[in-house]
Design a protein around this motif. Structure first.
Motif, PDB file in Angstrom:
ATOM      1  N   VAL A 199       0.833  -1.207   0.000  1.00 40.53           N
ATOM      2  CA  VAL A 199       0.000   0.000   0.000  1.00 40.53           C
ATOM      3  C   VAL A 199       0.868   1.259   0.000  1.00 40.53           C
ATOM      4  O   VAL A 199       1.789   1.388   0.799  1.00 40.53           O
ATOM      5  CB  VAL A 199      -0.935   0.038   1.234  1.00 40.53           C
ATOM      6  CG1 VAL A 199      -1.832   1.266   1.192  1.00 40.53           C
ATOM      7  CG2 VAL A 199      -1.793  -1.228   1.298  1.00 40.53           C
ATOM      8  N   SER A 200       0.561   2.155  -0.913  1.00 41.44           N
ATOM      9  CA  SER A 200       1.287   3.428  -0.963  1.00 41.44           C
ATOM     10  C   SER A 200       0.294   4.584  -0.977  1.00 41.44           C
ATOM     11  O   SER A 200      -0.918   4.392  -1.066  1.00 41.44           O
ATOM     12  CB  SER A 200       2.181   3.494  -2.205  1.00 41.44           C
ATOM     13  OG  SER A 200       1.401   3.574  -3.379  1.00 41.44           O
ATOM     14  N   VAL A 201       0.835   5.793  -0.880  1.00 43.51           N
ATOM     15  CA  VAL A 201       0.041   7.010  -1.062  1.00 43.51           C
ATOM     16  C   VAL A 201       0.757   7.873  -2.096  1.00 43.51           C
ATOM     17  O   VAL A 201       1.974   7.811  -2.231  1.00 43.51           O
ATOM     18  CB  VAL A 201      -0.101   7.807   0.262  1.00 43.51           C
ATOM     19  CG1 VAL A 201      -1.046   7.117   1.225  1.00 43.51           C
ATOM     20  CG2 VAL A 201       1.251   8.050   0.901  1.00 43.51           C
ATOM     21  N   PRO A 205       4.787  13.061  -5.866  1.00 47.05           N
ATOM     22  CA  PRO A 205       5.374  12.642  -4.594  1.00 47.05           C
ATOM     23  C   PRO A 205       4.552  11.508  -3.997  1.00 47.05           C
ATOM     24  O   PRO A 205       3.342  11.670  -3.818  1.00 47.05           O
ATOM     25  CB  PRO A 205       5.293  13.897  -3.713  1.00 47.05           C
ATOM     26  CG  PRO A 205       4.935  15.027  -4.630  1.00 47.05           C
ATOM     27  CD  PRO A 205       4.281  14.450  -5.831  1.00 47.05           C
ATOM     28  N   GLY A 206       5.201  10.376  -3.734  1.00 47.09           N
ATOM     29  CA  GLY A 206       4.473   9.232  -3.186  1.00 47.09           C
ATOM     30  C   GLY A 206       5.423   8.177  -2.682  1.00 47.09           C
ATOM     31  O   GLY A 206       6.576   8.139  -3.098  1.00 47.09           O
ATOM     32  N   ASP A 207       4.926   7.329  -1.785  1.00 44.67           N
ATOM     33  CA  ASP A 207       5.756   6.240  -1.255  1.00 44.67           C
ATOM     34  C   ASP A 207       4.872   5.255  -0.488  1.00 44.67           C
ATOM     35  O   ASP A 207       3.696   5.528  -0.240  1.00 44.67           O
ATOM     36  CB  ASP A 207       6.844   6.808  -0.329  1.00 44.67           C
ATOM     37  CG  ASP A 207       8.054   5.873  -0.218  1.00 44.67           C
ATOM     38  OD1 ASP A 207       8.049   4.798  -0.847  1.00 44.67           O
ATOM     39  OD2 ASP A 207       8.996   6.235   0.514  1.00 44.67           O
ATOM     40  N   LEU A 208       5.470   4.132  -0.111  1.00 43.09           N
ATOM     41  CA  LEU A 208       4.763   3.111   0.666  1.00 43.09           C
ATOM     42  C   LEU A 208       4.383   3.644   2.055  1.00 43.09           C
ATOM     43  O   LEU A 208       5.070   4.514   2.596  1.00 43.09           O
ATOM     44  CB  LEU A 208       5.658   1.868   0.821  1.00 43.09           C
ATOM     45  CG  LEU A 208       6.012   1.166  -0.491  1.00 43.09           C
ATOM     46  CD1 LEU A 208       7.050   0.068  -0.244  1.00 43.09           C
ATOM     47  CD2 LEU A 208       4.772   0.568  -1.158  1.00 43.09           C
ATOM     48  N   VAL A 209       3.320   3.103   2.609  1.00 45.95           N
ATOM     49  CA  VAL A 209       2.901   3.533   3.947  1.00 45.95           C
ATOM     50  C   VAL A 209       3.617   2.699   5.018  1.00 45.95           C
ATOM     51  O   VAL A 209       4.037   1.570   4.766  1.00 45.95           O
ATOM     52  CB  VAL A 209       1.365   3.434   4.149  1.00 45.95           C
ATOM     53  CG1 VAL A 209       0.616   4.143   3.038  1.00 45.95           C
ATOM     54  CG2 VAL A 209       0.910   1.995   4.259  1.00 45.95           C
ATOM     55  N   ILE A 261      -1.155  -1.175  -4.188  1.00 49.20           N
ATOM     56  CA  ILE A 261      -2.374  -0.377  -4.343  1.00 49.20           C
ATOM     57  C   ILE A 261      -2.051   0.999  -3.776  1.00 49.20           C
ATOM     58  O   ILE A 261      -1.462   1.109  -2.699  1.00 49.20           O
ATOM     59  CB  ILE A 261      -3.529  -1.041  -3.564  1.00 49.20           C
ATOM     60  CG1 ILE A 261      -4.087  -2.211  -4.376  1.00 49.20           C
ATOM     61  CG2 ILE A 261      -4.644  -0.056  -3.279  1.00 49.20           C
ATOM     62  CD1 ILE A 261      -3.717  -3.530  -3.862  1.00 49.20           C
ATOM     63  N   THR A 262      -2.420   2.041  -4.482  1.00 52.81           N
ATOM     64  CA  THR A 262      -2.103   3.365  -3.955  1.00 52.81           C
ATOM     65  C   THR A 262      -3.365   4.154  -3.666  1.00 52.81           C
ATOM     66  O   THR A 262      -4.372   4.016  -4.374  1.00 52.81           O
ATOM     67  CB  THR A 262      -1.173   4.145  -4.907  1.00 52.81           C
ATOM     68  OG1 THR A 262      -0.545   5.200  -4.156  1.00 52.81           O
ATOM     69  CG2 THR A 262      -1.918   4.767  -6.081  1.00 52.81           C
TER      70      THR A 262
END
Lengths: 230, 230
Positions: free
Chosen positions: A6-8, A39-43, A101-102
């Protein structure tokens, strides 16, 4: 611990008084190829999705105190399997094969109020006009498009946008904001007719000061616009 | 393969011509305790989130061909750690400790068009009025509330709801639908004034047939309602 699945991702729109931009980061993979991304990355295991979005945005771009809204989850099984993304995944992810999944977040802000600077795996961070956005990592072009669609919808329903204007503004300033967000030139007469008819703004007994041209009337947002409550 | 970290949950609203209901399932854990939940389950590796939502809804309730919209991702780290859910997690999940982020979908349908029946780990499936929803599994009460909020918002913006009415309808039928969705009685006069003013409906040169009372005028949805496009 990082959650491998899971990312955002953050779509930050910035209005500079004239045009609408989106905040992008530049990354390098092992082969030193440059790629652009949201800008995004894993939670992390112990943070909420919203906390993750705030952390990731801060880590990569230095932006703090941004009001982020969720704008969709993206879970195509192939979204992190494109050949263009493999080298980067192999450089940065412990499990480059993992399905991710983001959850996307978006924000709308006055770009002058924030001063982004790159850190972590972002090599550079910059504002890019919302038209002609180049190819981005993963499915970030689709995420960007959905965020822009939602932004426009909320603007039509008058749920966003006010905060980008000064408290007292001219109809020209309002029109510039609409043109920036909808990405099209608007006819001045029709625009003014529509805005007045829909009672979005209220005229003030006050005019612009310190301008060389004929000073224009100032308006304020009508806090009681009808029908379109949340 | 099942992804241990990502699930989908479905909030299916059904209008029965009179009231609004939500589709719930009844589950049993190892201790034979009954718990109620929204239909939901973990996603499989090779399906999209939307496909997962359709599959899960079908597996648990037999509903097919339902038009599902995404309505939010829920990722509180504690959402599957509540003591009320432990026994069930231990009975049904390979990794009951795993953090699960869920993506919620909702649908609005005429309940007479669908005939739900329980299967898989659902022991029973039933319509429950949207008021006084009992305690549900995990954070399903919060998911339900968000879906209902979005449904009401979309109804206000006239993006949903039409499909629940016959092609030609009376203002009483329209009012019943509004009252069901907003969960409140509306004043007949004010409601009619508002609906006419906002040009949501158009009067037809036609009246009800085969009724014992004085036949009421029929209306149709105005396909060209102003402003509130998607």
């Amino acid at each position: 611990m990082v959650n491998p699945n899971v990312s955002v991702d953050c779509v930050v729109f910035g209005f500079d008084g004239d045009g609408l931009n989106v905040l992008l980061i530049e990354q390098k993979d092992v082969g030193q190829r440059i790629r652009l991304a949201l800008p995004g990355d894993l939670v992390l295991d112990e943070e909420s999705l919203h906390e993750a979005a705030q952390r990731v945005l801060w880590e990569l771009t230095g932006l703090e105190g941004v009001y982020l809204h969720q704008c969709g989850a993206f879970g195509d099984p192939n979204r992190v399997r494109d050949v263009k993304d493999l080298a980067w995944l192999q450089s940065y992810r412990e499990n480059p094969q993992a399905r991710v999944i983001t959850v996307a977040y978006f924000a709308l802000l006055k770009s002058e109020d924030f001063n982004p600077h790159a850190s972590s795996f972002a090599e550079r961070v910059f504002w890019h006009p919302v038209y002609q956005v180049p190819e981005l990592a993963f499915d970030h072009n689709a995420i960007f498009s959905q965020a822009l669609r939602i932004l426009r919808k909320e603007m039509r329903h008058r749920q966003v946008g006010h905060e980008l204007l000064p408290e007292k503004f001219t109809l020209s300033q309002l029109q510039t904001l609409h043109e920036a967000i909808f990405g099209e030139m608007l006819d001045k007469r029709n625009f003014r007719k529509k805005i007045i008819k829909e009672m979005w703004v209220l005229p003030l007994e006050e005019k612009q000061k310190g301008v060389v041209h004929k000073p224009a009337r100032l308006y304020e947002i009508n806090a009681n616009t009808p029908v379109l409550e949340e």
